[in-house]
Design a protein around this motif. Sequence first.
Motif, mmCIF file in Angstrom:
data_model
loop_
_atom_site.group_PDB
_atom_site.id
_atom_site.type_symbol
_atom_site.label_atom_id
_atom_site.label_comp_id
_atom_site.label_asym_id
_atom_site.label_seq_id
_atom_site.Cartn_x
_atom_site.Cartn_y
_atom_site.Cartn_z
ATOM 1 N N ILE A 132 11.194 1.338 -7.833
ATOM 2 C CA ILE A 132 10.401 0.550 -6.883
ATOM 3 C C ILE A 132 11.022 -0.832 -6.693
ATOM 4 O O ILE A 132 11.582 -1.390 -7.646
ATOM 5 N N LEU B 143 2.337 -4.817 -7.246
ATOM 6 C CA LEU B 143 2.995 -4.378 -6.016
ATOM 7 C C LEU B 143 2.759 -5.415 -4.938
ATOM 8 O O LEU B 143 1.613 -5.711 -4.601
ATOM 9 N N LYS C 78 3.928 1.404 -1.260
ATOM 10 C CA LYS C 78 4.545 1.459 -2.594
ATOM 11 C C LYS C 78 3.587 2.155 -3.557
ATOM 12 O O LYS C 78 3.973 3.000 -4.364
ATOM 13 N N GLN C 79 2.305 1.794 -3.444
ATOM 14 C CA GLN C 79 1.290 2.423 -4.291
ATOM 15 C C GLN C 79 1.192 3.925 -3.989
ATOM 16 O O GLN C 79 1.124 4.753 -4.901
ATOM 17 N N LEU D 291 -0.377 7.203 -15.674
ATOM 18 C CA LEU D 291 -0.881 6.419 -14.549
ATOM 19 C C LEU D 291 -2.397 6.546 -14.450
ATOM 20 O O LEU D 291 -2.951 7.635 -14.576
ATOM 21 N N LEU E 39 -2.781 -5.566 -5.322
ATOM 22 C CA LEU E 39 -2.376 -4.198 -5.622
ATOM 23 C C LEU E 39 -1.628 -4.139 -6.937
ATOM 24 O O LEU E 39 -0.590 -4.758 -7.112
ATOM 25 N N LYS F 223 -0.690 1.641 -16.194
ATOM 26 C CA LYS F 223 -0.358 2.814 -16.994
ATOM 27 C C LYS F 223 -0.880 2.590 -18.411
ATOM 28 O O LYS F 223 -0.675 1.527 -18.988
ATOM 29 N N MET G 251 4.002 10.439 -9.285
ATOM 30 C CA MET G 251 3.570 10.637 -10.661
ATOM 31 C C MET G 251 2.697 11.872 -10.807
ATOM 32 O O MET G 251 2.658 12.492 -11.865
ATOM 33 N N SER G 252 2.018 12.266 -9.718
ATOM 34 C CA SER G 252 1.218 13.482 -9.856
ATOM 35 C C SER G 252 1.985 14.729 -9.419
ATOM 36 O O SER G 252 1.842 15.780 -10.030
ATOM 37 N N ILE H 32 4.107 5.848 -5.561
ATOM 38 C CA ILE H 32 3.994 5.912 -7.023
ATOM 39 C C ILE H 32 2.968 6.977 -7.409
ATOM 40 O O ILE H 32 3.225 7.844 -8.246
ATOM 41 N N GLU H 33 1.789 6.924 -6.762
ATOM 42 C CA GLU H 33 0.731 7.884 -7.119
ATOM 43 C C GLU H 33 1.148 9.315 -6.783
ATOM 44 O O GLU H 33 0.894 10.238 -7.558
ATOM 45 N N LEU I 28 9.311 5.418 -14.337
ATOM 46 C CA LEU I 28 9.026 4.430 -13.296
ATOM 47 C C LEU I 28 9.789 3.135 -13.597
ATOM 48 O O LEU I 28 9.665 2.576 -14.680
ATOM 49 N N ILE J 178 -0.562 -1.470 -10.412
ATOM 50 C CA ILE J 178 -0.446 -0.129 -10.967
ATOM 51 C C ILE J 178 -0.680 -0.278 -12.464
ATOM 52 O O ILE J 178 -0.086 -1.147 -13.101
ATOM 53 N N ARG K 55 -5.779 5.908 -12.145
ATOM 54 C CA ARG K 55 -6.236 5.632 -10.779
ATOM 55 C C ARG K 55 -7.264 4.511 -10.786
ATOM 56 O O ARG K 55 -7.984 4.323 -11.760
ATOM 57 N N GLU L 169 0.834 -1.207 0.000
ATOM 58 C CA GLU L 169 0.000 0.000 0.000
ATOM 59 C C GLU L 169 0.872 1.262 0.000
ATOM 60 O O GLU L 169 0.522 2.266 -0.602
#
Lengths: 202, 67
Positions: A133, B63, A115-116, B41, B32, B36, A123-124, A119-120, A154, B34, B43, A113
């Motif tokens: 990672i 992940l 790690k997520q 990315l 989990l 792209k 990236m923003s 990343i989010e 990434l 990710i 959501r 969680e």
Amino acid sequence: MTFEEIKSILKNHTVGIAGAGGLGSNCAVALSRVGVGKLIIADFDVVNETNLNRQYFFKHQLGEKKVSALKNNINRINPETEIIIHDLKLNENNLVNIYKDCDIIVEAFDLAEMKQMIIETCMSKLPDKPLIIGSGIAGWGKSNEIRIRQSENLYICGDEMTETSTQNPPLAPRVGIVANMQANTVLEILLNTNHKDEDYAE
Amino acid sequence: MKITLNNTEETFDKNELTISDLLKLSNFSYKLIIVKVNGKLLRKEAYDNTIVKDGDDVMVLHLVTGG
């Protein structure tokens, strides 16, 4: 490039390390040994007996804050590396400020969680910064399943499969492979970029 | 349609798929992930209404806990 040339490039760079556990402590030591000028390391945890099977700490450091223990250990290896430490739990709000001046960020958290989250957030809010990672490090053997994948800025190192559990713990060899793969990716980015810039200038 | 999924060209019967459909079809069952799409990315909330079309480049990363 000779090692002297490599060091002269790396000393001008800053690498952020998010977490000082198995991935973070080993990656930081590797980057210090080769001469990265500055490391910014954040973690909230203390050194625990169960960490010693993979993390770069010593028995006499049990109970110490990981960030200060790691800073001491790196100082004994290469005192020329500048180490900035943050004793806190990283989140989407504080990590931008802590790492905004780094050239590269290495993610070295334990939980998926987290790690997520990084990343989010990166990236923003820090979209131009390379983020490396570690994902999938548990158990032993199967070295060939550990790999690296890249999508723009990434990078993901690990087997992307093995989750840690009591029956499949994280152990020094595989954690070390991934931590050093992350460090190796840092070098690839810093040395190849700078090398290209030099060629380009000529 | 043909898309690039994790750097490999893959062909699907349908001309359009949502990301959620694609994840199910391709058995990405990890807790989990990710995603792209064409380098951007995506959501989690957008998986149901983001459409993958011919020629798109989709990358799915897993992940897992441990570090």
